[in-house]
Design an enzyme around this catalytic site. Sequence first.
Site, PDB file in Angstrom:
ATOM      1  N   GLY A 284       5.825  -0.846  11.250  1.00 19.31           N
ATOM      2  CA  GLY A 284       5.146  -0.686  10.285  1.00 19.31           C
ATOM      3  C   GLY A 284       5.232   0.804   9.947  1.00 19.31           C
ATOM      4  CE  LYS A 285       3.654   0.939   3.986  1.00 17.08           C
ATOM      5  NZ  LYS A 285       2.886   0.719   2.957  1.00 17.08           N
ATOM      6  NE  ARG A 286      -2.450   2.256  11.077  1.00 16.26           N
ATOM      7  CZ  ARG A 286      -3.545   1.723  11.145  1.00 16.26           C
ATOM      8  NH1 ARG A 286      -3.708   1.351  12.455  1.00 16.26           N
ATOM      9  NH2 ARG A 286      -4.464   1.558  10.434  1.00 16.26           N
TER      10      ARG A 286
ATOM     11  CB  THR B 131      -0.972   0.018   1.221  1.00 14.59           C
ATOM     12  OG1 THR B 131      -1.744  -1.189   1.350  1.00 14.59           O
ATOM     13  CG2 THR B 131      -1.776   1.297   1.286  1.00 14.59           C
TER      14      THR B 131
END
Length: 301
Positions: A236-238, A19
């Site tokens: 992760g990206k968060r 994503t």
Amino acid sequence: MLCSPSSQPERYVGRFAPTPSGYLHFGSLIAALASYLDARAAGGRWLLRMEDLDPPREMPGAQQAIVETLQRYGFEWDGEMLRQSERHDAYDAAIERLLDEGLAYACTCSRKQLEGHHGLYPGFCRDAGHSLRDAAIRLRVPDRAYAFSDRVQGEFRQHLGREVGDFVIRRRDGLIAYQLAVVLDDAWQGVTDVVRGADLLDSTPRQLYLQELLGLSQPRYLHLPLIIQPDGHKLGKRYRSPPLQPHEASPLLLRALRALGQRPVTELDGALPAEILHWAVAHWDAGLIPRTPTLAEAQLR
């Protein structure tokens, strides 16, 4: 279109589907590497799909950065990259079919109305007959359990009626939900094997249900352990996980192999990414992947 464009099913077709809400990080590398090795070791095809269905969350330049990072790390995919943003006609056709068959309905519930229900939809709009305008679309779920055998995590079972409830397949803002898009795209691309993180393990029963409703084949599943940072968050990206850097390709590939339970030889220290991947394909053993759903990042250093 709800079926694969290929008239002949292939022995193995895998995929990596990032994503573009951020850059690839070490957790992304593990997913890409495992799916790539599993496909290539089986003599199969490996596809790249960009899951770009949420423009407000997409980071400018992320798509190009993802492609370039994969290339720098030695990955080669088959055919052209597919973008989900080019597949809206297929998603809309599937939603129309589910609505026509009474399997889906309009939902006007706000987040505030659903507070306190712990993620289980209480069915407020199930029989309300709302207009489709300015509404989300929910799929009716049966009062039954769906189970499958994961290649790493083993047997997984979830009762859709008691544990999930009717779930959204199109949001109120018109954006297509992940569950529907991934099922349609995997079928359309002829994907036979899905290799992804264990955070998507409990999404799989919903996808099995959609496959059943739409008459689509069920791929095999392999859910990888997630990398947990020292603060307990998933890598992760968060949580500002550092993006993959080109100059770190070789050491990070070796580290990712160890995270997947593989045993790279010391002769690979300092090898080029292509050389590491060549060795890894020849020695891939999915049976060595840790069964635990999570791995502490500190263990991998």
